[in-house]
Design a protein around this motif. Structure first.
Motif, short mmCIF file in Angstrom:
data_model
loop_
_atom_site.label_atom_id
_atom_site.label_comp_id
_atom_site.label_asym_id
_atom_site.label_seq_id
_atom_site.Cartn_x
_atom_site.Cartn_y
_atom_site.Cartn_z
N GLY A 54 49.57 48.17 37.01
CA GLY A 54 50.07 48.06 38.39
C GLY A 54 48.99 47.87 39.43
O GLY A 54 49.29 47.72 40.62
N GLY A 83 53.86 40.45 34.53
CA GLY A 83 55.13 40.43 35.26
C GLY A 83 56.28 41.06 34.51
O GLY A 83 57.43 40.95 34.91
N ASN A 121 42.93 34.31 30.72
CA ASN A 121 43.91 33.61 31.57
C ASN A 121 43.41 33.38 32.99
O ASN A 121 43.52 32.28 33.54
CB ASN A 121 45.22 34.41 31.63
CG ASN A 121 45.97 34.37 30.31
OD1 ASN A 121 45.79 33.47 29.52
ND2 ASN A 121 46.80 35.38 30.06
N ASN A 122 42.88 34.42 33.61
CA ASN A 122 42.48 34.28 35.03
C ASN A 122 41.25 33.40 35.19
O ASN A 122 41.14 32.67 36.18
CB ASN A 122 42.33 35.66 35.69
CG ASN A 122 43.69 36.24 36.01
OD1 ASN A 122 44.28 35.90 37.02
ND2 ASN A 122 44.21 37.07 35.11
N ILE A 152 47.16 35.75 37.54
CA ILE A 152 48.22 35.45 36.58
C ILE A 152 48.33 36.75 35.77
O ILE A 152 47.45 37.09 34.98
CB ILE A 152 47.96 34.16 35.74
CG1 ILE A 152 48.99 34.02 34.63
CG2 ILE A 152 46.55 34.07 35.18
CD1 ILE A 152 50.37 33.70 35.11
N SER A 212 38.15 38.03 33.96
CA SER A 212 39.20 37.86 32.96
C SER A 212 38.85 38.67 31.73
O SER A 212 37.69 38.68 31.30
CB SER A 212 39.23 36.37 32.60
OG SER A 212 40.47 36.03 32.06
N PHE A 213 39.84 39.36 31.17
CA PHE A 213 39.61 40.10 29.92
C PHE A 213 40.03 39.24 28.73
O PHE A 213 39.36 39.21 27.71
CB PHE A 213 40.42 41.41 29.97
CG PHE A 213 40.21 42.31 28.79
CD1 PHE A 213 38.95 42.75 28.42
CD2 PHE A 213 41.30 42.75 28.04
CE1 PHE A 213 38.76 43.58 27.33
CE2 PHE A 213 41.13 43.59 26.95
CZ PHE A 213 39.85 44.01 26.59
N THR A 214 41.15 38.52 28.86
CA THR A 214 41.63 37.71 27.74
C THR A 214 41.63 36.21 28.04
O THR A 214 42.19 35.43 27.28
CB THR A 214 43.04 38.17 27.28
OG1 THR A 214 43.94 38.09 28.39
CG2 THR A 214 43.03 39.59 26.76
C1 LIG Z 1 45.80 47.39 29.75
C2 LIG Z 1 46.66 46.34 30.36
C3 LIG Z 1 47.55 46.67 31.37
C4 LIG Z 1 48.35 45.69 31.96
N1 LIG Z 1 49.17 46.04 32.99
C5 LIG Z 1 49.92 45.09 33.61
C6 LIG Z 1 50.71 45.43 34.75
O1 LIG Z 1 50.77 46.57 35.20
N2 LIG Z 1 51.42 44.44 35.34
C7 LIG Z 1 51.39 43.15 34.88
O2 LIG Z 1 52.06 42.29 35.47
N3 LIG Z 1 50.62 42.79 33.81
C8 LIG Z 1 49.89 43.73 33.18
N4 LIG Z 1 49.08 43.38 32.13
C9 LIG Z 1 49.07 41.97 31.66
C10 LIG Z 1 47.88 41.17 32.20
O3 LIG Z 1 47.81 41.23 33.63
C11 LIG Z 1 48.02 39.71 31.77
O4 LIG Z 1 48.03 39.65 30.37
C12 LIG Z 1 46.92 38.82 32.34
O5 LIG Z 1 47.30 37.46 32.26
C13 LIG Z 1 45.61 39.00 31.62
O6 LIG Z 1 44.66 38.27 32.33
P1 LIG Z 1 43.25 37.85 31.68
O7 LIG Z 1 43.59 36.99 30.47
O8 LIG Z 1 42.60 37.08 32.75
O9 LIG Z 1 42.54 39.09 31.30
C14 LIG Z 1 48.28 44.34 31.50
C15 LIG Z 1 47.37 44.01 30.49
C16 LIG Z 1 46.56 44.98 29.93
C17 LIG Z 1 45.58 44.58 28.85
#
Ligand SMILES: Cc1cc2nc3c(=O)[nH]c(=O)nc-3n(C[C@H](O)[C@H](O)[C@H](O)COP(=O)(O)O)c2cc1C
Length: 177
Positions: free
Chosen positions: A77, A105, A13-14, A102, A9-11
């Motif tokens: 993507g 979308g 959620n996952n 998650i 997870s970066f932020t």
């Molecule tokens: C650089 C970047 C690119 C992203 N590209 C997509 C994407 O292509 N499709 C999508 O559905 N969400 C995209 N997201 C949203 C993340 O998938 C979403 O915020 C996710 O819940 C973050 O998960 P985390 O909190 O576990 O890191 C992107 C987020 C970031 C930071």
């Protein structure tokens, strides 16, 4: 069945969703940590140049499990780059696995995830579920990637998403028995 829930997870959620699922399944929860901390710049370079960052734990440590359930965000993507070391491992050491996300979308629902998994691991996932943050945002306006990327799921939302994932996982476990 010995199940590992493995999340990156970066932020947050996952990891939050994975923690709920692991608790519901009484499974081990393993968090993936890149050896060099992730930054937005590194994310973009990894995705553009298809790089595979070094991560902990070592993928070899997953051999002991019967089912591997991975959780990670979608970036541009594609599945987040810190999962790639595990896909490489699965390609040479086939094991039953699933992928959950998650993601935002906001774009077009990430249609390439299944083919990416097949290409990288050499096998279809036993289970795949991409749930979207967009569902928690107001539905009356055009949701952008900026809106979804800033959204952090609550404990209640994580439990709701987890209950959907658990139904699918339980179906899979029943089919395997
Ligand atoms: C650089 C970047 C690119 C992203 N590209 C997509 C994407 O292509 N499709 C999508 O559905 N969400 C995209 N997201 C949203 C993340 O998938 C979403 O915020 C996710 O819940 C973050 O998960 P985390 O909190 O576990 O890191 C992107 C987020 C970031 C930071």
């Amino acid at each position: 069945m010995n199940i590992a829930v493995i999340s990156f997870s970066f932020t947050g959620n996952n990891d939050r969703l994975a923690a709920c699922v692991a608790q519901d399944l009484s499974a081990t929860h393993i968090k993936i940590t890149p050896q060099k901390p992730m930054t937005m710049g590194k994310i973009i370079l990894d995705m553009v140049f298809t790089r595979t960052p070094k991560v902990d734990p070592d993928p070899d440590s997953l051999q002991q499990y019967d089912l591997l359930l991975f959780f990670a965000p979608v970036w541009m993507g594609h599945i987040a780059s810190p999962l790639r070391a595990y896909w490489n491992y699965l390609k040479s050491n086939p094991q039953a696995y699933g992928f959950f996300s998650i993601s935002g979308g906001a774009d077009n629902g990430n249609p390439k995830l299944r083919s990416e998994l097949l290409k990288r691991t050499g096998a279809e996932p036993s289970i795949m579920l991409d749930q979207h943050l967009k569902a928690f945002l107001p539905q009356n306006s055009k949701t952008t990637r900026n809106d979804t990327s800033a959204y952090k799921i609550s404990e209640t939302e994580a439990s709701f998403l987890s209950s959907i994932a658990i139904k699918e996982i339980n179906k899979l476990i029943t089919d395997k028995q």
